[in-house]
Design an enzyme around this catalytic site. Structure first.
Site, PDB file in Angstrom:
ATOM      1  CG  ASP A   1       8.491   9.256 -22.287  1.00 48.09           C
ATOM      2  OD1 ASP A   1       7.705   9.099 -21.267  1.00 48.09           O
ATOM      3  OD2 ASP A   1       8.636   8.291 -23.188  1.00 48.09           O
TER       4      ASP A   1
ATOM      5  CE  LYS B   1       8.854   0.224 -17.525  1.00 49.66           C
ATOM      6  NZ  LYS B   1       7.823   0.754 -18.618  1.00 49.66           N
TER       7      LYS B   1
ATOM      8  CD1 TRP C   1      10.336   2.000 -25.701  1.00 49.62           C
ATOM      9  CD2 TRP C   1       8.944   3.598 -26.057  1.00 49.62           C
ATOM     10  NE1 TRP C   1       9.193   1.547 -25.574  1.00 49.62           N
ATOM     11  CE2 TRP C   1       8.353   2.240 -25.449  1.00 49.62           C
ATOM     12  CE3 TRP C   1       8.294   4.583 -25.860  1.00 49.62           C
ATOM     13  CZ2 TRP C   1       6.895   2.278 -25.596  1.00 49.62           C
ATOM     14  CZ3 TRP C   1       6.988   4.625 -25.950  1.00 49.62           C
ATOM     15  CH2 TRP C   1       6.276   3.398 -25.670  1.00 49.62           C
TER      16      TRP C   1
END
Length: 456
Positions: free
Chosen positions: A266, A302, A185
């Site tokens: 993560d 999310k 990311w």
């Protein structure tokens, strides 16, 4: 005479200047001269001394964020067929943002509770949220939780959790190097560098196979300095959508423990990748089950659709309960001068859903529906490309998992698709499967086919 006559009453701006004057000038000045007049002359003098130039005139314009900038460009495009596949947010089949029914249900409960107040939370956040978040990611029967070896603090979504963890490590861990996957990311290297860590990369993605470069990963972690920090995507790797198998995860765990490498997970997509909360947490739980230490950053952006609420948590799994308590005390010292304490609303939504069995079950149903729609989009895109006879092997689209797919398209092909077909994505060819729909798949296939055919 009407005292409210607008022609005789001072204007709003005059009233504001008079109020300001009462705070900024002495009574003697106010008596001898009009307060507003004093303020006006003072401000005019300041501007005169500055010469009209900004003290920030030397500041250059920064480039747009490579991910968020995609949406900026998309919004400026007037085309009726434009398609945004860059944004990392779920969209419905109609292309609309989604607020989960269970989230609205929880919010209504919060609104109806007249005992709720808006006081500050503690530095570490909402206690119930922290407790339930730890259970969600580690499992309710986790020995680490039962032995009080986990400290969890509420942070500002996943990004804030990573930053707090990074700054804690920079202050209190003996190794200041963190290895992150290549690619990863786009915000990861910035977050950890600014937190005070030195960023290095380990091989992860193989462009030739569009899959995992497992051998390269093992070699790079095997040669990392003893004790280095290693960032691991718990599931649904961003941007590639390529995850290790459970057997590969076990090899990674054994290698990292043998070299005393510190895992920093993560977890941005728990339940959002496979549709199963437990399956998507398996990699983390295997590292906790061996009794070793690790850090985990969680996000509810999310899987609960709470993007703008900025709800997340950082958990540190320690060897003993005593160490966990001391770690928490130092996490407070990181958080306090950064943002003091986290916001209450989003964490209250999460806690309401996780504590109530009926709400929790409703959430898992909605979560699986989102995951299933993304999986369906993968199959529809793959079938359409194969049916069209587009050159290349597109099977990686259905082998990858999660919100994103690494298409294999290069930056020139991406630019062509944006210019000719008004399709927006990051320049590395990453697309958000959640941004697709049955209606827009044919348009994307036309664009991919044209871009690939030009290069053949």
């Amino acid at each position: 005479m009407n005292p409210r006559d607008s022609s005789l009453s001072p204007s709003p701006s005059d009233r504001r200047l008079s109020a300001l004057a009462r705070h900024l000038i002495s009574p003697s000045e106010a008596g001898s001269r009009g307060g507003a007049d004093v303020i006006s002359r003072s401000l005019a003098s300041s501007y005169s001394l500055a010469g009209g130039d900004s003290v920030f005139s030397h500041v250059s314009r920064a480039p747009e964020d490579p991910i968020l900038g995609v949406t900026v460009a998309f919004n400026k495009d007037p085309s009726p067929v434009k398609l945004n596949l860059g944004v990392g947010a779920y969209r419905t089949e109609e292309g609309k943002p989604l607020v989960l029914n269970v989230v609205r249900w929880a919010e209504q409960q919060l609104i109806n509770d007249r005992t709720r107040v808006k006081e500050y939370l503690p530095i570490v956040g909402l206690a119930e949220f922290n407790k339930l978040s730890a259970k969600l990611i580690f499992g309710a029967d986790s020995p680490a939780i039962l032995e009080n070896r986990v400290t969890t603090v509420q942070c500002l979504s996943g990004t804030g959790s990573l930053r707090v963890g990074g700054e804690f490590l920079a202050r209190h861990y003996h190794q200041h190097t963190i290895y992150i996957p290549k690619p990863t990311w786009g915000n990861h290297p910035k977050v950890f560098t600014l937190a005070g860590l030195s960023v290095k990369y380990y091989r992860y993605y193989d462009p030739a196979t569009r899959g995992l470069d497992f051998q390269g990963l093992l070699e790079d972690l095997g040669s990392a300095p003893l004790g280095a920090v290693v960032l691991l995507h718990a599931c649904a790797h961003n941007p590639t959508g390529v995850d290790p198998t459970l057997q590969q995860w076990e090899q990674i765990r054994q290698l990292m423990r043998s070299r005393k490498l510190l895992p920093f997970f993560d977890s941005a997509y728990q339940g959002f990748a496979s549709g199963s909360l437990d399956a998507d947490a398996q990699s983390i739980r295997s590292f906790v089950a061996d009794g070793g230490e690790c850090l985990v950053a969680q996000s509810y952006a999310k899987n609960m659709g709470l993007y703008g609420e900025r709800v997340g948590a950082l958990s540190v799994v320690c060897r003993t309960a005593d160490v966990a308590g001391r770690v928490e005390s130092q996490l407070k010292l990181v958080i306090r001068p950064m943002y003091s304490n986290p916001p209450i609303h989003g964490a209250s939504i999460v806690a309401a859903i996780l504590r109530d069995r009926e709400m929790y079950n409703e959430w898992t149903i909605e979560l699986k529906a989102m995951a299933d729609r993304i999986i369906s989009m993968r199959h529809q895109l793959f079938d359409a490309l194969r049916g069209r006879g587009t050159p290349g092997d597109w099977s990686h689209i259905i082998k990858q998992i999660g919100m994103f797919t690494f298409t294999g398209l290069n930056s020139q092909q991406v630019a062509f698709m944006t210019k000719e077909y008004h399709i927006y994505m990051t320049s590395d060819g990453r697309i958000s499967m959640a941004g697709l729909s049955s209606r827009t798949v044919p348009h994307l296939v036309d664009a991919i086919h044209a871009a690939v055919a030009r290069a053949v």
